[in-house]
Design an enzyme around this catalytic site. Structure first.
Site, PDB file in Angstrom:
ATOM      1  N   SER A 287      -7.340  -5.707  -5.726  1.00  0.00           N
ATOM      2  CA  SER A 287      -8.441  -6.264  -4.924  1.00  0.00           C
ATOM      3  C   SER A 287      -9.761  -6.144  -5.690  1.00  0.00           C
ATOM      4  CB  SER A 287      -8.556  -5.514  -3.595  1.00  0.00           C
ATOM      5  OG  SER A 287      -9.178  -4.265  -3.795  1.00  0.00           O
TER       6      SER A 287
ATOM      7  N   HIS B 234       2.544   3.263  -8.849  1.00  0.00           N
ATOM      8  CA  HIS B 234       2.348   1.823  -9.119  1.00  0.00           C
ATOM      9  C   HIS B 234       3.540   1.267  -9.899  1.00  0.00           C
ATOM     10  CE1 HIS B 234      -1.558   2.262  -7.458  1.00  0.00           C
ATOM     11  NE2 HIS B 234      -2.082   2.922  -8.466  1.00  0.00           N
TER      12      HIS B 234
ATOM     13  N   ARG C 240     -11.831   2.426  -8.597  1.00  0.00           N
ATOM     14  CA  ARG C 240     -10.921   3.533  -8.941  1.00  0.00           C
ATOM     15  C   ARG C 240     -11.213   4.060 -10.351  1.00  0.00           C
ATOM     16  NH1 ARG C 240      -5.236   2.549  -5.934  1.00  0.00           N
ATOM     17  NH2 ARG C 240      -6.167   1.871  -3.996  1.00  0.00           N
TER      18      ARG C 240
ATOM     19  N   SER D 141      -8.272  -5.032   4.896  1.00  0.00           N
ATOM     20  CA  SER D 141      -8.850  -4.726   3.580  1.00  0.00           C
ATOM     21  C   SER D 141      -9.235  -5.969   2.772  1.00  0.00           C
ATOM     22  CB  SER D 141      -7.894  -3.856   2.754  1.00  0.00           C
ATOM     23  OG  SER D 141      -7.672  -2.631   3.401  1.00  0.00           O
TER      24      SER D 141
ATOM     25  N   GLU E 283       1.138 -13.520  12.179  1.00  0.00           N
ATOM     26  CA  GLU E 283       1.700 -12.373  12.893  1.00  0.00           C
ATOM     27  C   GLU E 283       1.562 -11.172  11.961  1.00  0.00           C
ATOM     28  OE1 GLU E 283       2.679 -12.324  15.996  1.00  0.00           O
ATOM     29  OE2 GLU E 283       2.251 -14.474  16.171  1.00  0.00           O
TER      30      GLU E 283
ATOM     31  N   ASP F 155       0.831  -1.210   0.000  1.00  0.00           N
ATOM     32  CA  ASP F 155       0.000   0.000   0.000  1.00  0.00           C
ATOM     33  C   ASP F 155       0.867   1.262   0.000  1.00  0.00           C
ATOM     34  OD1 ASP F 155      -2.272   1.527   0.029  1.00  0.00           O
ATOM     35  OD2 ASP F 155      -2.765   1.162   2.124  1.00  0.00           O
ATOM     36  N   GLY F 156       0.326   2.323  -0.556  1.00  0.00           N
ATOM     37  CA  GLY F 156       0.986   3.624  -0.473  1.00  0.00           C
ATOM     38  C   GLY F 156       1.579   4.121  -1.782  1.00  0.00           C
ATOM     39  N   ASN F 157       1.287   3.428  -2.869  1.00  0.00           N
ATOM     40  CA  ASN F 157       1.846   3.854  -4.167  1.00  0.00           C
ATOM     41  C   ASN F 157       1.364   5.244  -4.552  1.00  0.00           C
ATOM     42  OD1 ASN F 157       2.838   1.290  -4.227  1.00  0.00           O
ATOM     43  ND2 ASN F 157       1.471   0.533  -5.814  1.00  0.00           N
ATOM     44  N   GLY F 158       0.066   5.483  -4.348  1.00  0.00           N
ATOM     45  CA  GLY F 158      -0.522   6.777  -4.728  1.00  0.00           C
ATOM     46  C   GLY F 158       0.102   7.915  -3.936  1.00  0.00           C
ATOM     47  N   ARG F 159       0.261   7.692  -2.622  1.00  0.00           N
ATOM     48  CA  ARG F 159       0.835   8.738  -1.773  1.00  0.00           C
ATOM     49  C   ARG F 159       2.307   8.984  -2.117  1.00  0.00           C
ATOM     50  NH1 ARG F 159      -1.115   6.073   3.525  1.00  0.00           N
ATOM     51  NH2 ARG F 159      -1.785   4.525   1.995  1.00  0.00           N
TER      52      ARG F 159
ATOM     53  N   LEU G  51      10.806 -20.673  -4.659  1.00  0.00           N
ATOM     54  CA  LEU G  51       9.834 -19.756  -4.052  1.00  0.00           C
ATOM     55  C   LEU G  51       8.518 -19.734  -4.828  1.00  0.00           C
ATOM     56  CD1 LEU G  51       9.247 -17.256  -2.094  1.00  0.00           C
ATOM     57  CD2 LEU G  51      10.021 -15.839  -4.018  1.00  0.00           C
TER      58      LEU G  51
HETATM   59  C1  FPP Z   1      -2.085   0.287  -3.196  1.00  0.00           C
HETATM   60  O1  FPP Z   1      -1.577   1.601  -3.219  1.00  0.00           O
HETATM   61  C2  FPP Z   1      -1.490  -0.483  -4.275  1.00  0.00           C
HETATM   62  C3  FPP Z   1      -2.209  -1.064  -5.279  1.00  0.00           C
HETATM   63  C4  FPP Z   1      -3.669  -0.979  -5.381  1.00  0.00           C
HETATM   64  C5  FPP Z   1      -1.538  -1.776  -6.355  1.00  0.00           C
HETATM   65  C6  FPP Z   1      -0.341  -2.529  -5.975  1.00  0.00           C
HETATM   66  C7  FPP Z   1       0.288  -3.084  -7.165  1.00  0.00           C
HETATM   67  C8  FPP Z   1       1.600  -3.101  -7.411  1.00  0.00           C
HETATM   68  C9  FPP Z   1       2.616  -2.568  -6.459  1.00  0.00           C
HETATM   69  C10 FPP Z   1       2.151  -3.708  -8.639  1.00  0.00           C
HETATM   70  C11 FPP Z   1       1.491  -4.989  -9.025  1.00  0.00           C
HETATM   71  C12 FPP Z   1       2.318  -5.705  -9.931  1.00  0.00           C
HETATM   72  C13 FPP Z   1       2.046  -6.862 -10.540  1.00  0.00           C
HETATM   73  C14 FPP Z   1       3.107  -7.550 -11.256  1.00  0.00           C
HETATM   74  C15 FPP Z   1       0.710  -7.475 -10.541  1.00  0.00           C
HETATM   75  P1  FPP Z   1      -2.609   2.800  -3.344  1.00  0.00           P
HETATM   76  O2  FPP Z   1      -2.756   3.133  -4.769  1.00  0.00           O
HETATM   77  O3  FPP Z   1      -3.878   2.458  -2.644  1.00  0.00           O
HETATM   78  O4  FPP Z   1      -1.824   3.918  -2.575  1.00  0.00           O
HETATM   79  P2  FPP Z   1      -2.472   5.090  -1.706  1.00  0.00           P
HETATM   80  O5  FPP Z   1      -3.177   4.443  -0.550  1.00  0.00           O
HETATM   81  O6  FPP Z   1      -1.276   5.884  -1.294  1.00  0.00           O
HETATM   82  O7  FPP Z   1      -3.388   5.856  -2.619  1.00  0.00           O
END
Ligand code: FPP
Length: 256
Positions: free
Chosen positions: A81, A53, A87, A212, A223, A36-40, A147
């Site tokens: 999810s 992302h 979105r 979530s 854990e 989580d946190g890509n957007g931020r 893995l």
């Molecule tokens: C949540 O951050 C992140 C996601 C919804 C997507 C995560 C996906 C990836 C990191 C890449 C996936 C890659 C493959 C190969 C399938 P957010 O957008 O909710 O961040 P925010 O809470 O800061 O807005």
């Protein structure tokens, strides 16, 4: 322990030192991550959300390498999810193009590293180009016994459980199973994780403290470890820190 890790991070400590601190005999078998946190991360840099992302893929690469190095057996990543469809369409489209981007560069490396790619989620709703990329990765790595890299894609735990319950009900109605035989083990065997163990350690990045709709059944005794670090910034030292904290926990499974 935590203070030491914070100091290491502050001065950019080499992750090898963090790894060297870990007990090799107590590595979690299955680690699941809510990335989580890509957007931020993107917003902080004045970039569009999709840049976050895209950057998140680099963190995936680091953590897959390290999980392999540490001999983690299963790494499950929550990539999309069942709620992410809410979105904006452009962001959904981008998220669903990430598997193609990721596997285009990473599949040869994953194959070389003996990684076994798997999927869980409702595949039916995914666009053809996404399906093609992920199915190809599964097919190309199906004989690897290293893995297990398990992508949760269009995954939601409640719908997974609902599907399992429907299937169990049908099997009971058809006389394949009696209701007395429906144990926790039987329920687990109807879930998308039937062939893998429950997560020992569940990590969520970005400071949000919730599950979530992720692996609600399977995480009953996991854990949990939460960090404020945003997913694109998550690196080997953070992963080692999470495992070090896990190794300090006493897992009692409801016992004493
Ligand atoms: C949540 O951050 C992140 C996601 C919804 C997507 C995560 C996906 C990836 C990191 C890449 C996936 C890659 C493959 C190969 C399938 P957010 O957008 O909710 O961040 P925010 O809470 O800061 O807005």
């Amino acid at each position: 322990m935590l203070d030491k890790f914070s100091k290491w991070r502050a001065r950019g400590k080499d992750s090898n030192e963090a790894i060297a601190e870990l007990e090799t005999t107590n590595i979690p078998n299955h680690v699941a991550i809510i990335m989580d946190g890509n957007g931020r991360w993107a917003k902080k840099r004045g970039l569009p959300r999709i840049a976050g992302h895209r950057e998140g893929i680099k963190a995936i690469n680091k953590i897959v390498r390290q999980a392999n190095q540490l001999d983690v057996k299963v790494l499950t990543l929550y990539a999309f999810s069942t709620e992410n469809w809410k979105r904006p369409k452009a962001e959904v489209d981008y998220l669903l193009s990430l598997p193609e981007i990721f596997f285009k560069s990473e599949l040869p490396i994953l194959k070389q590293e003996n990684v076994n790619v798997r999927l869980m989620g409702s595949m039916a709703q995914l666009p053809e180009h996404t399906l093609k990329a992920v199915r190809n990765a599964v097919e190309e790595t199906k004989d690897n016994d290293g893995l297990i890299l398990n992508f949760a894609l269009n995954y939601g735990s409640r719908s997974e459980m609902l599907e399992a319950i429907k299937q169990i009900s049908e099997d009971v109605a058809a006389g394949k199973l009696s209701s007395d035989e429906v144990t926790e083990e039987v329920m687990s065997s109807y879930l998308m994780t039937a062939s893998i163990s429950d997560p020992d350690l569940l990590i969520r990045t970005s400071g949000e403290i919730r599950l979530s709709n992720f692996m609600l059944w399977q995480a009953a005794y996991s854990e949990l470890w939460f960090t404020d670090v945003l997913w694109p910034d998550f690196n080997e030292s953070h992963f080692a820190e999470a495992i070090a904290v896990y190794q300090k926990r006493a897992r009692r499974y409801g016992g004493v």
